[in-house]
Write a protein that holds these residues in place. Structure first.
Motif, short mmCIF file in Angstrom:
data_model
loop_
_atom_site.label_atom_id
_atom_site.label_comp_id
_atom_site.label_asym_id
_atom_site.label_seq_id
_atom_site.Cartn_x
_atom_site.Cartn_y
_atom_site.Cartn_z
N LEU A 291 43.44 42.54 34.69
CA LEU A 291 42.86 41.74 35.75
C LEU A 291 43.62 42.01 37.03
O LEU A 291 44.85 41.89 37.06
CB LEU A 291 42.93 40.25 35.42
N ALA A 292 42.92 42.40 38.08
CA ALA A 292 43.50 42.53 39.41
C ALA A 292 43.14 41.28 40.18
O ALA A 292 41.98 40.85 40.17
CB ALA A 292 42.95 43.78 40.10
N PHE A 293 44.14 40.67 40.86
CA PHE A 293 43.88 39.44 41.59
C PHE A 293 44.65 39.45 42.91
O PHE A 293 45.68 40.12 43.03
CB PHE A 293 44.24 38.22 40.74
N PRO A 294 44.15 38.72 43.91
CA PRO A 294 44.78 38.74 45.24
C PRO A 294 45.95 37.76 45.33
O PRO A 294 45.93 36.68 44.72
CB PRO A 294 43.64 38.29 46.16
N VAL A 295 46.96 38.13 46.11
CA VAL A 295 48.09 37.25 46.40
C VAL A 295 48.47 37.41 47.87
O VAL A 295 48.22 38.45 48.47
CB VAL A 295 49.31 37.55 45.50
N ARG A 296 49.09 36.39 48.43
CA ARG A 296 49.44 36.44 49.85
C ARG A 296 50.83 37.02 50.12
O ARG A 296 51.13 37.46 51.22
CB ARG A 296 49.32 35.06 50.48
N ASP A 297 51.71 37.00 49.10
CA ASP A 297 53.08 37.48 49.28
C ASP A 297 53.60 38.01 47.94
O ASP A 297 53.59 37.28 46.94
CB ASP A 297 53.95 36.32 49.77
N LEU A 298 54.07 39.25 47.91
CA LEU A 298 54.51 39.85 46.65
C LEU A 298 55.83 39.28 46.15
O LEU A 298 56.03 39.15 44.94
CB LEU A 298 54.58 41.37 46.76
N ASP A 299 56.75 38.93 47.05
CA ASP A 299 58.04 38.39 46.61
C ASP A 299 57.87 37.04 45.92
O ASP A 299 58.44 36.81 44.84
CB ASP A 299 59.02 38.28 47.78
N GLU A 300 57.09 36.13 46.51
CA GLU A 300 56.90 34.82 45.87
C GLU A 300 56.09 34.98 44.58
O GLU A 300 56.29 34.24 43.63
CB GLU A 300 56.26 33.81 46.82
N GLN B 253 47.61 43.08 31.06
CA GLN B 253 48.05 43.66 32.32
C GLN B 253 47.41 42.94 33.50
O GLN B 253 46.21 43.00 33.71
CB GLN B 253 47.70 45.15 32.39
N MET B 254 48.26 42.25 34.25
CA MET B 254 47.82 41.51 35.43
C MET B 254 48.36 42.24 36.65
O MET B 254 49.57 42.47 36.74
CB MET B 254 48.38 40.09 35.40
N SER B 255 47.49 42.60 37.57
CA SER B 255 47.90 43.33 38.77
C SER B 255 47.67 42.47 40.00
O SER B 255 46.53 42.17 40.36
CB SER B 255 47.10 44.63 38.91
N ALA B 256 48.77 42.05 40.63
CA ALA B 256 48.71 41.24 41.84
C ALA B 256 48.64 42.18 43.05
O ALA B 256 49.52 43.02 43.23
CB ALA B 256 49.94 40.35 41.93
N HIS B 257 47.59 42.04 43.84
CA HIS B 257 47.37 42.90 45.01
C HIS B 257 47.50 42.08 46.29
O HIS B 257 46.91 41.00 46.40
CB HIS B 257 45.98 43.55 44.95
N LEU B 258 48.26 42.60 47.22
CA LEU B 258 48.53 41.91 48.47
C LEU B 258 47.26 41.73 49.30
O LEU B 258 46.59 42.69 49.65
CB LEU B 258 49.58 42.69 49.26
N ARG B 259 46.94 40.47 49.58
CA ARG B 259 45.81 40.08 50.42
C ARG B 259 46.24 38.86 51.22
O ARG B 259 45.96 37.72 50.85
CB ARG B 259 44.57 39.73 49.59
N PRO B 260 46.97 39.04 52.34
CA PRO B 260 47.55 37.91 53.08
C PRO B 260 46.55 36.87 53.56
O PRO B 260 46.91 35.72 53.77
CB PRO B 260 48.24 38.58 54.26
N GLN B 261 45.27 37.21 53.70
CA GLN B 261 44.28 36.27 54.26
C GLN B 261 43.49 35.53 53.20
O GLN B 261 42.47 34.93 53.50
CB GLN B 261 43.30 37.03 55.17
N MET B 262 43.95 35.52 51.94
CA MET B 262 43.17 34.90 50.86
C MET B 262 43.11 33.38 50.99
O MET B 262 43.90 32.77 51.69
CB MET B 262 43.73 35.29 49.50
N THR B 263 42.14 32.75 50.30
CA THR B 263 41.97 31.29 50.30
C THR B 263 42.05 30.76 48.86
O THR B 263 41.89 31.50 47.90
CB THR B 263 40.61 30.89 50.90
N ASP B 264 42.28 29.45 48.72
CA ASP B 264 42.37 28.81 47.41
C ASP B 264 41.01 28.74 46.72
O ASP B 264 39.97 28.67 47.38
CB ASP B 264 42.89 27.38 47.54
N ALA B 265 41.04 28.71 45.39
CA ALA B 265 39.82 28.52 44.61
C ALA B 265 39.33 27.08 44.77
O ALA B 265 40.14 26.14 44.86
CB ALA B 265 40.09 28.80 43.13
N ALA B 266 38.03 26.89 44.82
CA ALA B 266 37.44 25.55 44.93
C ALA B 266 37.37 24.90 43.56
O ALA B 266 37.26 25.58 42.54
CB ALA B 266 36.04 25.64 45.53
#
Length: 138
Positions: free
Chosen positions: A6-15, A44-57
């Protein structure tokens, strides 16, 4: 069992590394400046940097409880789920959406569940079953 990816968006890789590695206990795999892989219970979970993402409703409903859509997580045997739930409850920095509870009590598919958010706002659900044969019971 064959692992899924699963690839998923994250806003910051360090956190994200801190949350998945230290809080959830995932082994950290390969990474680059824009993504990092984690081993989440063999998947396998792949976190991809997407700084402008929003929370799930919270617009889904299961057993009368509002749940965030989309969400992802893992299905665990009850002993492992109980250890994870206790580890998370012992921390003061968890963003709880649904604290540990039992859903479908006394019915086929009875399960323990909990929902949390990662630092990027991704919703995660962890389910616990006494037997994996109950996962698809109806």
């Amino acid at each position: 069992m064959t692992p899924f990816h699963l690839a998923f968006p994250v806003r910051d890789l360090d956190e994200t590394r801190a949350f998945y590695g230290e809080v959830l206990g995932c082994a950290i795999g390969r990474s680059s400046a824009t993504w990092v892989d984690f081993d989440l219970y063999g998947h396998q979970m792949s976190a991809h940097l997407r700084p402008q993402m929003t929370d799930a409703a919270r617009d889904g409903k299961v057993d009368g409880v509002a749940v965030p859509i989309p969400h992802f997580g893992a299905v665990l045997l009850m002993d492992e789920w109980e250890r994870l739930a206790a580890r998370l409850e012992a921390r003061s920095d968890i963003d709880w959406l649904e604290r540990p509870m039992v859903r479908f009590k006394g019915e086929p598919g009875e399960q323990a569940t909990l929902f949390i958010r990662d630092p990027s706002g991704n919703a995660l659900e962890f389910k616990g079953f006494r037997s994996l044969e109950q996962v698809f019971a109806h």
